[in-house]
Scaffold this motif. Structure first.
Motif, PDB file in Angstrom:
ATOM      1  N   GLU A  27       0.815  -1.291  -0.092  1.00 26.05           N
ATOM      2  CA  GLU A  27       0.064   0.013  -0.014  1.00 26.05           C
ATOM      3  C   GLU A  27       0.665   1.311  -0.016  1.00 26.05           C
ATOM      4  OE1 GLU A  27      -0.140  -2.515   2.143  1.00 26.05           O
ATOM      5  OE2 GLU A  27      -0.738  -2.019   4.267  1.00 26.05           O
ATOM      6  N   ASP A  28       2.180   1.061   0.109  1.00 19.98           N
ATOM      7  CA  ASP A  28       3.098   2.230  -0.202  1.00 19.98           C
ATOM      8  C   ASP A  28       3.364   2.678  -1.374  1.00 19.98           C
ATOM      9  OD1 ASP A  28       4.930   1.078   2.836  1.00 19.98           O
ATOM     10  OD2 ASP A  28       3.479   2.596   2.813  1.00 19.98           O
ATOM     11  N   THR A  29       2.880   1.866  -2.141  1.00 17.67           N
ATOM     12  CA  THR A  29       2.989   1.794  -3.913  1.00 17.67           C
ATOM     13  C   THR A  29       2.333   3.223  -4.240  1.00 17.67           C
ATOM     14  OG1 THR A  29       3.254  -0.608  -4.289  1.00 17.67           O
ATOM     15  CG2 THR A  29       2.670   1.161  -6.158  1.00 17.67           C
ATOM     16  N   ALA A  30       3.375   4.252  -4.936  1.00 17.40           N
ATOM     17  CA  ALA A  30       2.830   5.310  -5.350  1.00 17.40           C
ATOM     18  C   ALA A  30       4.077   6.142  -6.021  1.00 17.40           C
ATOM     19  CB  ALA A  30       2.256   6.150  -4.164  1.00 17.40           C
ATOM     20  N   VAL A  31       3.584   7.100  -6.641  1.00 19.08           N
ATOM     21  CA  VAL A  31       4.629   8.341  -7.292  1.00 19.08           C
ATOM     22  C   VAL A  31       4.800   9.396  -5.988  1.00 19.08           C
ATOM     23  CG1 VAL A  31       5.210  10.193  -8.730  1.00 19.08           C
ATOM     24  CG2 VAL A  31       3.836   8.082  -9.366  1.00 19.08           C
ATOM     25  N   TYR A  32       5.980   9.434  -5.645  1.00 22.28           N
ATOM     26  CA  TYR A  32       6.263  10.141  -4.371  1.00 22.28           C
ATOM     27  C   TYR A  32       6.937  11.557  -4.974  1.00 22.28           C
ATOM     28  CZ  TYR A  32       5.692   6.365  -0.836  1.00 22.28           C
ATOM     29  OH  TYR A  32       4.996   5.398  -0.367  1.00 22.28           O
ATOM     30  N   TYR A  33       6.292  12.662  -4.329  1.00 27.34           N
ATOM     31  CA  TYR A  33       6.785  14.068  -4.886  1.00 27.34           C
ATOM     32  C   TYR A  33       7.444  14.692  -3.430  1.00 27.34           C
ATOM     33  CZ  TYR A  33       3.607  12.964  -8.691  1.00 27.34           C
ATOM     34  OH  TYR A  33       2.918  12.656  -9.818  1.00 27.34           O
ATOM     35  N   CYS A  34       8.309  15.569  -3.810  1.00 26.54           N
ATOM     36  CA  CYS A  34       8.983  16.357  -2.981  1.00 26.54           C
ATOM     37  C   CYS A  34       8.472  17.732  -3.014  1.00 26.54           C
ATOM     38  CB  CYS A  34      10.545  16.444  -3.097  1.00 26.54           C
ATOM     39  SG  CYS A  34      11.385  17.650  -2.324  1.00 26.54           S
ATOM     40  N   GLN A  35       8.029  18.663  -2.116  1.00 27.76           N
ATOM     41  CA  GLN A  35       7.447  19.895  -2.087  1.00 27.76           C
ATOM     42  C   GLN A  35       8.404  20.624  -1.150  1.00 27.76           C
ATOM     43  OE1 GLN A  35       4.273  21.419   0.472  1.00 27.76           O
ATOM     44  NE2 GLN A  35       3.101  21.182  -1.369  1.00 27.76           N
ATOM     45  N   ALA A  36       8.645  22.082  -1.712  1.00 26.45           N
ATOM     46  CA  ALA A  36       9.343  22.949  -0.825  1.00 26.45           C
ATOM     47  C   ALA A  36       8.181  23.955  -0.526  1.00 26.45           C
ATOM     48  CB  ALA A  36      10.484  23.473  -1.633  1.00 26.45           C
ATOM     49  N   GLY A  37       8.226  24.556   0.562  1.00 30.74           N
ATOM     50  CA  GLY A  37       7.008  25.603   0.760  1.00 30.74           C
ATOM     51  C   GLY A  37       7.566  26.611   1.661  1.00 30.74           C
ATOM     52  N   LEU A  38       7.339  28.012   1.357  1.00 28.24           N
ATOM     53  CA  LEU A  38       7.631  29.198   1.982  1.00 28.24           C
ATOM     54  C   LEU A  38       6.616  30.334   1.746  1.00 28.24           C
ATOM     55  CD1 LEU A  38       9.862  30.412   4.105  1.00 28.24           C
ATOM     56  CD2 LEU A  38      10.826  31.349   1.915  1.00 28.24           C
ATOM     57  N   GLY A  39       5.857  30.531   2.965  1.00 30.96           N
ATOM     58  CA  GLY A  39       4.836  31.680   2.610  1.00 30.96           C
ATOM     59  C   GLY A  39       3.916  31.009   1.606  1.00 30.96           C
ATOM     60  N   ILE A  40       3.577  31.804   0.787  1.00 33.69           N
ATOM     61  CA  ILE A  40       2.777  31.489  -0.372  1.00 33.69           C
ATOM     62  C   ILE A  40       3.145  30.678  -1.623  1.00 33.69           C
ATOM     63  CG2 ILE A  40       0.981  33.376   0.047  1.00 33.69           C
ATOM     64  CD1 ILE A  40       2.143  34.816  -2.581  1.00 33.69           C
ATOM     65  N   ASN A  41       4.787  30.609  -1.410  1.00 33.77           N
ATOM     66  CA  ASN A  41       5.242  29.962  -2.805  1.00 33.77           C
ATOM     67  C   ASN A  41       5.393  28.383  -2.320  1.00 33.77           C
ATOM     68  OD1 ASN A  41       5.996  32.517  -3.869  1.00 33.77           O
ATOM     69  ND2 ASN A  41       7.086  32.748  -2.298  1.00 33.77           N
ATOM     70  N   VAL A  42       4.922  27.550  -3.366  1.00 36.76           N
ATOM     71  CA  VAL A  42       5.201  26.418  -3.141  1.00 36.76           C
ATOM     72  C   VAL A  42       5.891  25.780  -4.521  1.00 36.76           C
ATOM     73  CG1 VAL A  42       3.706  24.111  -3.105  1.00 36.76           C
ATOM     74  CG2 VAL A  42       2.861  26.167  -1.696  1.00 36.76           C
ATOM     75  N   TYR A  43       6.625  24.684  -4.260  1.00 35.52           N
ATOM     76  CA  TYR A  43       7.210  24.177  -5.564  1.00 35.52           C
ATOM     77  C   TYR A  43       7.023  22.507  -5.209  1.00 35.52           C
ATOM     78  CZ  TYR A  43       8.974  28.917  -5.590  1.00 35.52           C
ATOM     79  OH  TYR A  43       9.429  30.341  -5.598  1.00 35.52           O
ATOM     80  N   TRP A  44       6.981  22.037  -6.509  1.00 36.39           N
ATOM     81  CA  TRP A  44       7.045  20.521  -6.517  1.00 36.39           C
ATOM     82  C   TRP A  44       8.166  19.864  -7.540  1.00 36.39           C
ATOM     83  CZ3 TRP A  44       3.599  17.727  -3.667  1.00 36.39           C
ATOM     84  CH2 TRP A  44       2.610  18.479  -3.315  1.00 36.39           C
ATOM     85  N   GLY A  45       8.375  18.746  -7.168  1.00 40.23           N
ATOM     86  CA  GLY A  45       9.386  17.955  -7.986  1.00 40.23           C
ATOM     87  C   GLY A  45       8.674  17.270  -9.013  1.00 40.23           C
ATOM     88  N   GLN A  46       9.313  16.479  -9.868  1.00 43.90           N
ATOM     89  CA  GLN A  46       8.689  15.649 -10.934  1.00 43.90           C
ATOM     90  C   GLN A  46       8.220  14.518 -10.509  1.00 43.90           C
ATOM     91  OE1 GLN A  46      11.847  15.679 -10.573  1.00 43.90           O
ATOM     92  NE2 GLN A  46      12.255  13.442 -10.753  1.00 43.90           N
ATOM     93  N   GLY A  47       8.499  13.946  -9.178  1.00 42.61           N
ATOM     94  CA  GLY A  47       8.033  12.628  -8.870  1.00 42.61           C
ATOM     95  C   GLY A  47       8.848  11.528  -8.975  1.00 42.61           C
ATOM     96  N   THR A  48       9.033  10.667  -8.182  1.00 44.38           N
ATOM     97  CA  THR A  48       9.656   9.164  -8.655  1.00 44.38           C
ATOM     98  C   THR A  48       8.866   8.094  -7.942  1.00 44.38           C
ATOM     99  OG1 THR A  48      11.729   8.203  -7.920  1.00 44.38           O
ATOM    100  CG2 THR A  48      10.715   9.479  -6.201  1.00 44.38           C
ATOM    101  N   GLN A  49       8.698   7.219  -8.879  1.00 45.47           N
ATOM    102  CA  GLN A  49       7.891   5.862  -8.587  1.00 45.47           C
ATOM    103  C   GLN A  49       8.472   4.718  -7.578  1.00 45.47           C
ATOM    104  OE1 GLN A  49       4.578   4.946 -10.189  1.00 45.47           O
ATOM    105  NE2 GLN A  49       4.779   3.499  -8.570  1.00 45.47           N
ATOM    106  N   VAL A  50       7.650   4.507  -6.631  1.00 44.84           N
ATOM    107  CA  VAL A  50       7.833   3.572  -5.753  1.00 44.84           C
ATOM    108  C   VAL A  50       7.107   2.369  -6.004  1.00 44.84           C
ATOM    109  CG1 VAL A  50       8.012   3.054  -3.206  1.00 44.84           C
ATOM    110  CG2 VAL A  50       8.981   5.051  -3.965  1.00 44.84           C
ATOM    111  N   THR A  51       7.288   1.254  -6.096  1.00 46.39           N
ATOM    112  CA  THR A  51       6.521   0.081  -6.123  1.00 46.39           C
ATOM    113  C   THR A  51       6.855  -0.956  -5.429  1.00 46.39           C
ATOM    114  OG1 THR A  51       6.138   0.621  -8.512  1.00 46.39           O
ATOM    115  CG2 THR A  51       5.600  -1.745  -7.730  1.00 46.39           C
ATOM    116  N   VAL A  52       6.041  -1.476  -4.395  1.00 47.20           N
ATOM    117  CA  VAL A  52       6.388  -2.512  -3.424  1.00 47.20           C
ATOM    118  C   VAL A  52       5.522  -3.643  -3.743  1.00 47.20           C
ATOM    119  CG1 VAL A  52       6.250  -3.026  -1.142  1.00 47.20           C
ATOM    120  CG2 VAL A  52       6.525  -0.506  -1.690  1.00 47.20           C
TER     121      VAL A  52
END
Length: 115
Positions: free
Chosen positions: A88-113
């Protein structure tokens, strides 16, 4: 602006471990709230773990005791150590950076269990 690049995903058997990395560039990394999210097929993207600029960490209940978020300010990198992985941990995992109203995302990496 912050650019985020995730790595470390892959296929792992149940009970195995993976470490995800998220390398950040373009701004003052240490000031940001950094977090990992995941999105399974047919489900909404959801928060998994977060780490504040001061080092305080938070986790969703389903990963407590199994996942650890950490960061290295000198390397501008945040990590997600994932142990005792479950299907059930299988998913695309995304990194996020946040500061105030500014939010940034990475492109994601696949994890398959899976066995």
């Amino acid at each position: 602006q912050v650019q985020l690049v995730e790595s470390g995903g892959g296929l792992v058997q149940p009970g195995g471990s993976l470490r995800l990395s998220c390398a950040a560039s373009g701004s003052i990394f240490s000031n940001y709230y950094m977090s990992w999210h995941r999105q399974a097929p047919g489900k909404r993207r959801a928060l998994v773990a977060g780490i504040y600029s001061g080092g305080t960490t938070t986790y969703v209940d389903s990963v407590k005791g199994r996942f650890t978020i950490s960061k290295d300010n000198a390397k501008n990198t945040v990590y997600l150590q994932m142990n005792s992985l479950k299907p059930e941990d299988t998913a695309v995992y995304y990194c996020q950076a946040g500061l105030g109203i500014n939010v940034y995302w990475g492109q994601g990496t696949q994890v398959t269990v899976s066995s």
